[in-house]
Design a protein around this motif. Structure first.
Motif, short mmCIF file in Angstrom:
data_model
loop_
_atom_site.label_atom_id
_atom_site.label_comp_id
_atom_site.label_asym_id
_atom_site.label_seq_id
_atom_site.Cartn_x
_atom_site.Cartn_y
_atom_site.Cartn_z
N ILE A 1 24.29 42.95 43.26
CA ILE A 1 25.19 41.92 42.73
C ILE A 1 25.79 42.35 41.39
N THR A 2 25.11 43.20 40.66
CA THR A 2 25.65 43.75 39.41
C THR A 2 26.89 44.59 39.71
N PHE B 1 29.17 33.49 45.61
CA PHE B 1 29.31 34.09 44.27
C PHE B 1 30.75 34.52 44.04
N ILE B 2 31.35 35.16 45.03
CA ILE B 2 32.73 35.64 44.90
C ILE B 2 33.70 34.47 44.79
N THR C 1 32.92 45.18 40.03
CA THR C 1 34.13 45.43 40.81
C THR C 1 35.00 44.17 40.90
N LEU C 2 34.37 42.98 40.88
CA LEU C 2 35.14 41.73 40.87
C LEU C 2 35.99 41.62 39.61
N LYS C 3 35.41 41.94 38.48
CA LYS C 3 36.16 41.84 37.23
C LYS C 3 37.38 42.74 37.26
N LYS C 4 37.22 43.95 37.77
CA LYS C 4 38.36 44.86 37.88
C LYS C 4 39.40 44.33 38.87
N ALA C 5 38.93 43.83 40.00
CA ALA C 5 39.85 43.32 41.02
C ALA C 5 40.60 42.09 40.52
#
Length: 102
Positions: free
Chosen positions: A78-79, A28-29, A84-88
């Motif tokens: 996963i939510t 996913f990442i 946190t992915l969007k921010k990173a």
């Protein structure tokens, strides 16, 4: 053990569980990192970070998600990872590096 249970285990101090969430969410990442990278690459930006930069920061974001995850609100782990992915990824996209020209 599912992602939610692993997050709680890590929060409770089980260090041996730390590698397991990565195995479960790495695809996913990586898919998210590749999508973000391609979107930036197709834009007319002067600097686009490497795809590996997005994946590395995605790994860190995964542990940020563990830190903030809670069962109480009913959201899946996963939510939290996605948030946190969007921010990173936004931080990576805004980052500038100095590179020498050969």
């Amino acid at each position: 053990m599912n992602n939610e249970e692993l997050a709680i285990e890590i929060q409770n101090g089980n260090k041996s569980a730390c590698a397991k969430p990565w195995e479960q969410v790495k695809h996913f990442i990586k898919k998210s990192a590749f999508g973000y990278y391609n979107a930036l690459r197709s834009s007319d930006r002067e600097y686009v970070p490497d795809e590996d930069d997005f994946i590395s920061d995605g790994y860190i974001a995964m542990f940020e998600a563990v830190k903030y995850y809670t069962l109480d609100n009913g959201y899946r782990y996963i939510t939290y990872v996605n948030k946190t992915l969007k921010k990173a990824f936004a931080a990576v996209a805004g980052r500038r590096t100095l590179r020498t020209q050969n």
